[in-house]
Design a protein around this motif. Sequence first.
Motif, mmCIF file in Angstrom:
data_model
loop_
_atom_site.group_PDB
_atom_site.id
_atom_site.type_symbol
_atom_site.label_atom_id
_atom_site.label_comp_id
_atom_site.label_asym_id
_atom_site.label_seq_id
_atom_site.Cartn_x
_atom_site.Cartn_y
_atom_site.Cartn_z
ATOM 1 N N LEU A 14 -50.444 -72.936 -24.829
ATOM 2 C CA LEU A 14 -50.208 -73.479 -26.163
ATOM 3 C C LEU A 14 -49.631 -72.408 -27.086
ATOM 4 C CD1 LEU A 14 -50.596 -75.988 -27.989
ATOM 5 C CD2 LEU A 14 -52.789 -75.014 -28.626
ATOM 6 N N SER A 15 -50.121 -71.191 -26.966
ATOM 7 C CA SER A 15 -49.600 -70.083 -27.770
ATOM 8 C C SER A 15 -48.156 -69.766 -27.409
ATOM 9 C CB SER A 15 -50.453 -68.841 -27.569
ATOM 10 O OG SER A 15 -51.778 -69.101 -27.910
ATOM 11 N N LEU A 16 -47.850 -69.748 -26.126
ATOM 12 C CA LEU A 16 -46.476 -69.498 -25.700
ATOM 13 C C LEU A 16 -45.544 -70.618 -26.130
ATOM 14 C CD1 LEU A 16 -47.081 -68.044 -22.140
ATOM 15 C CD2 LEU A 16 -46.231 -66.833 -24.145
ATOM 16 N N MET A 17 -46.029 -71.855 -26.103
ATOM 17 C CA MET A 17 -45.217 -72.980 -26.552
ATOM 18 C C MET A 17 -44.905 -72.870 -28.040
ATOM 19 S SD MET A 17 -45.288 -76.388 -28.098
ATOM 20 C CE MET A 17 -46.998 -76.456 -28.409
ATOM 21 N N VAL A 21 -41.053 -72.380 -29.494
ATOM 22 C CA VAL A 21 -40.455 -73.406 -30.354
ATOM 23 C C VAL A 21 -40.064 -72.836 -31.711
ATOM 24 C CG1 VAL A 21 -40.977 -75.569 -31.549
ATOM 25 C CG2 VAL A 21 -41.600 -75.293 -29.169
ATOM 26 N N SER A 22 -40.821 -71.859 -32.196
ATOM 27 C CA SER A 22 -40.580 -71.308 -33.531
ATOM 28 C C SER A 22 -39.373 -70.372 -33.530
ATOM 29 C CB SER A 22 -41.807 -70.539 -34.000
ATOM 30 O OG SER A 22 -42.935 -71.364 -33.974
ATOM 31 N N VAL A 31 -47.723 -71.950 -37.407
ATOM 32 C CA VAL A 31 -47.849 -73.156 -36.577
ATOM 33 C C VAL A 31 -49.036 -73.065 -35.617
ATOM 34 C CG1 VAL A 31 -46.688 -74.419 -34.717
ATOM 35 C CG2 VAL A 31 -45.441 -73.812 -36.767
ATOM 36 N N LEU A 32 -49.246 -71.917 -35.020
ATOM 37 C CA LEU A 32 -50.287 -71.796 -34.001
ATOM 38 C C LEU A 32 -51.693 -72.081 -34.524
ATOM 39 C CD1 LEU A 32 -50.893 -71.247 -31.075
ATOM 40 C CD2 LEU A 32 -51.095 -68.843 -31.641
ATOM 41 N N PRO A 33 -52.138 -71.559 -35.659
ATOM 42 C CA PRO A 33 -53.474 -71.928 -36.135
ATOM 43 C C PRO A 33 -53.625 -73.420 -36.434
ATOM 44 C CG PRO A 33 -52.754 -69.961 -37.243
ATOM 45 C CD PRO A 33 -51.583 -70.471 -36.479
#
Length: 75
Positions: A14-17, A21-22, A31-33
Amino acid sequence: MAIMMCTVMASMALSLMASAVSRTTRVAVIVLPVLLELSRLFSGFYTRPNAASPGWKWLNYLSYLCELTSGSAAS
């Protein structure tokens, strides 16, 4: 132990995604938090899946933490 390792790999994915994307690092940091909190909120730890409104119920199936909480409750 296997459930925990799968959870770690899913959170890293999920972090790599989010970073892929960003466009910039600042956007990824924002976005990640948000993604992690939505995953935690609808994983079944804070709210029951049946208590969520129908529009948000699908987030329970996308949450990687849902499998961790259900696996921990079963054992």
